[in-house]
Design a protein around this motif. Structure first.
Motif, PDB file in Angstrom:
ATOM      1  N   VAL A  44       0.821  -1.255   0.002  1.00 27.55           N
ATOM      2  CA  VAL A  44       0.001   0.042   0.104  1.00 27.55           C
ATOM      3  C   VAL A  44       0.911   1.324   0.062  1.00 27.55           C
ATOM      4  N   ILE A  45       0.842   2.079  -0.926  1.00 26.69           N
ATOM      5  CA  ILE A  45       1.916   3.109  -1.290  1.00 26.69           C
ATOM      6  C   ILE A  45       1.382   4.214  -0.416  1.00 26.69           C
ATOM      7  N   PHE A  46      -0.165   4.466  -0.381  1.00 25.52           N
ATOM      8  CA  PHE A  46      -0.571   5.557   0.483  1.00 25.52           C
ATOM      9  C   PHE A  46      -2.105   5.322   0.564  1.00 25.52           C
ATOM     10  N   GLU A  47      -2.551   5.351   1.806  1.00 28.22           N
ATOM     11  CA  GLU A  47      -4.104   5.349   2.124  1.00 28.22           C
ATOM     12  C   GLU A  47      -4.360   6.451   3.302  1.00 28.22           C
ATOM     13  N   GLY A  48      -5.468   7.244   2.810  1.00 23.03           N
ATOM     14  CA  GLY A  48      -5.587   8.347   3.909  1.00 23.03           C
ATOM     15  C   GLY A  48      -6.605   9.208   3.336  1.00 23.03           C
ATOM     16  N   ASN A  49      -6.926  10.318   3.910  1.00 25.34           N
ATOM     17  CA  ASN A  49      -7.771  11.294   3.900  1.00 25.34           C
ATOM     18  C   ASN A  49      -6.916  12.462   2.998  1.00 25.34           C
ATOM     19  N   VAL A  50      -7.426  13.127   2.022  1.00 22.28           N
ATOM     20  CA  VAL A  50      -6.788  14.269   1.286  1.00 22.28           C
ATOM     21  C   VAL A  50      -7.903  15.156   1.181  1.00 22.28           C
ATOM     22  N   SER A  51      -7.289  16.489   1.009  1.00 19.51           N
ATOM     23  CA  SER A  51      -8.405  17.705   0.580  1.00 19.51           C
ATOM     24  C   SER A  51      -8.396  17.743  -0.824  1.00 19.51           C
ATOM     25  N   ALA A  52      -9.266  18.495  -1.281  1.00 22.90           N
ATOM     26  CA  ALA A  52      -9.577  18.643  -2.691  1.00 22.90           C
ATOM     27  C   ALA A  52      -8.202  19.215  -3.269  1.00 22.90           C
ATOM     28  N   GLY A  53      -7.718  19.006  -4.473  1.00 21.99           N
ATOM     29  CA  GLY A  53      -6.308  19.651  -5.019  1.00 21.99           C
ATOM     30  C   GLY A  53      -5.609  18.858  -5.464  1.00 21.99           C
ATOM     31  N   ALA A  54      -4.391  19.202  -5.828  1.00 25.04           N
ATOM     32  CA  ALA A  54      -3.271  18.459  -6.536  1.00 25.04           C
ATOM     33  C   ALA A  54      -2.503  17.765  -5.270  1.00 25.04           C
ATOM     34  N   HIS A  55      -2.252  16.660  -5.532  1.00 21.46           N
ATOM     35  CA  HIS A  55      -1.286  15.684  -4.708  1.00 21.46           C
ATOM     36  C   HIS A  55      -0.076  14.949  -5.404  1.00 21.46           C
ATOM     37  N   ALA A  56       0.659  14.911  -4.559  1.00 20.90           N
ATOM     38  CA  ALA A  56       1.934  14.112  -5.381  1.00 20.90           C
ATOM     39  C   ALA A  56       2.538  13.178  -4.181  1.00 20.90           C
ATOM     40  N   ILE A  57       3.257  11.990  -4.440  1.00 21.24           N
ATOM     41  CA  ILE A  57       3.744  11.368  -3.652  1.00 21.24           C
ATOM     42  C   ILE A  57       4.943  10.535  -4.376  1.00 21.24           C
ATOM     43  N   ASP A  58       6.191  10.641  -3.736  1.00 20.69           N
ATOM     44  CA  ASP A  58       7.296  10.015  -4.076  1.00 20.69           C
ATOM     45  C   ASP A  58       7.674   8.831  -3.303  1.00 20.69           C
ATOM     46  N   TRP A  59       7.599   7.389  -3.731  1.00 17.76           N
ATOM     47  CA  TRP A  59       7.470   6.272  -3.154  1.00 17.76           C
ATOM     48  C   TRP A  59       8.984   5.702  -3.544  1.00 17.76           C
ATOM     49  N   ASP A  60       9.586   5.119  -2.427  1.00 19.69           N
ATOM     50  CA  ASP A  60      10.869   4.417  -2.710  1.00 19.69           C
ATOM     51  C   ASP A  60      10.637   3.027  -2.881  1.00 19.69           C
ATOM     52  N   ALA A  61      10.886   2.479  -4.122  1.00 17.15           N
ATOM     53  CA  ALA A  61      10.806   1.296  -4.635  1.00 17.15           C
ATOM     54  C   ALA A  61      11.812   0.288  -4.442  1.00 17.15           C
ATOM     55  N   THR A  62      12.740   0.853  -3.690  1.00 13.77           N
ATOM     56  CA  THR A  62      13.899  -0.246  -3.267  1.00 13.77           C
ATOM     57  C   THR A  62      13.155  -1.456  -2.559  1.00 13.77           C
ATOM     58  N   GLY A  63      13.951  -2.560  -3.051  1.00 15.65           N
ATOM     59  CA  GLY A  63      13.589  -3.675  -2.380  1.00 15.65           C
ATOM     60  C   GLY A  63      12.601  -4.632  -3.409  1.00 15.65           C
ATOM     61  N   LEU A  64      11.937  -3.847  -4.227  1.00 15.52           N
ATOM     62  CA  LEU A  64      11.088  -4.382  -5.249  1.00 15.52           C
ATOM     63  C   LEU A  64      11.952  -5.333  -6.219  1.00 15.52           C
ATOM     64  N   LYS A  65      11.482  -6.631  -6.762  1.00 20.02           N
ATOM     65  CA  LYS A  65      12.042  -7.297  -7.635  1.00 20.02           C
ATOM     66  C   LYS A  65      11.833  -6.554  -9.111  1.00 20.02           C
ATOM     67  N   ASP A  66      12.866  -6.940 -10.005  1.00 20.03           N
ATOM     68  CA  ASP A  66      12.664  -6.191 -11.287  1.00 20.03           C
ATOM     69  C   ASP A  66      11.656  -7.158 -12.200  1.00 20.03           C
ATOM     70  N   ARG A  67      10.440  -6.442 -12.373  1.00 18.31           N
ATOM     71  CA  ARG A  67       9.392  -6.953 -13.205  1.00 18.31           C
ATOM     72  C   ARG A  67       8.377  -5.962 -13.230  1.00 18.31           C
ATOM     73  N   ILE A  68       7.186  -6.357 -13.881  1.00 16.64           N
ATOM     74  CA  ILE A  68       6.235  -5.680 -14.213  1.00 16.64           C
ATOM     75  C   ILE A  68       5.248  -5.537 -13.102  1.00 16.64           C
ATOM     76  N   TYR A  69       4.606  -4.569 -12.678  1.00 21.41           N
ATOM     77  CA  TYR A  69       3.727  -4.595 -11.519  1.00 21.41           C
ATOM     78  C   TYR A  69       2.572  -3.566 -12.060  1.00 21.41           C
ATOM     79  N   LEU A  70       1.388  -3.746 -11.230  1.00 21.78           N
ATOM     80  CA  LEU A  70       0.232  -2.964 -11.478  1.00 21.78           C
ATOM     81  C   LEU A  70       0.109  -1.961 -10.289  1.00 21.78           C
TER      82      LEU A  70
END
Length: 70
Positions: free
Chosen positions: A27-53
């Motif tokens: 789960v990259i993010f879960e929570g309440n957000v206010s109206a407007g633009a949002h951005a998240i930088d998520w550290d994918a270190t530790g994920l295997k090299d492959r395709i994800y959805l």
């Protein structure tokens, strides 16, 4: 990995990463957000090299996309 979205209203959202079998890997993010633009930088270190959805879920939208880890 950088994710961006615009929420038209205050909302509860969830952004999750799935493998190609549809099993949740993270789960990259879960929570309440206010109206407007949002951005998240998520550290994918530790994920295997492959395709994800990714799946973005809010009260008025479900969006899917593909992410390739190399």
């Amino acid at each position: 990995v950088h994710f961006e979205w615009v929420s038209p209203v205050d909302d509860h959202v969830r952004l999750e990463l799935l493998n190609t079998m549809g099993v949740r890997e993270a789960v990259i993010f879960e929570g309440n957000v206010s109206a407007g633009a949002h951005a998240i930088d998520w550290d994918a270190t530790g994920l295997k090299d492959r395709i994800y959805l990714y799946r973005f879920v809010s009260s008025n939208k479900i969006q899917h996309g593909k992410l390739m880890r190399r």
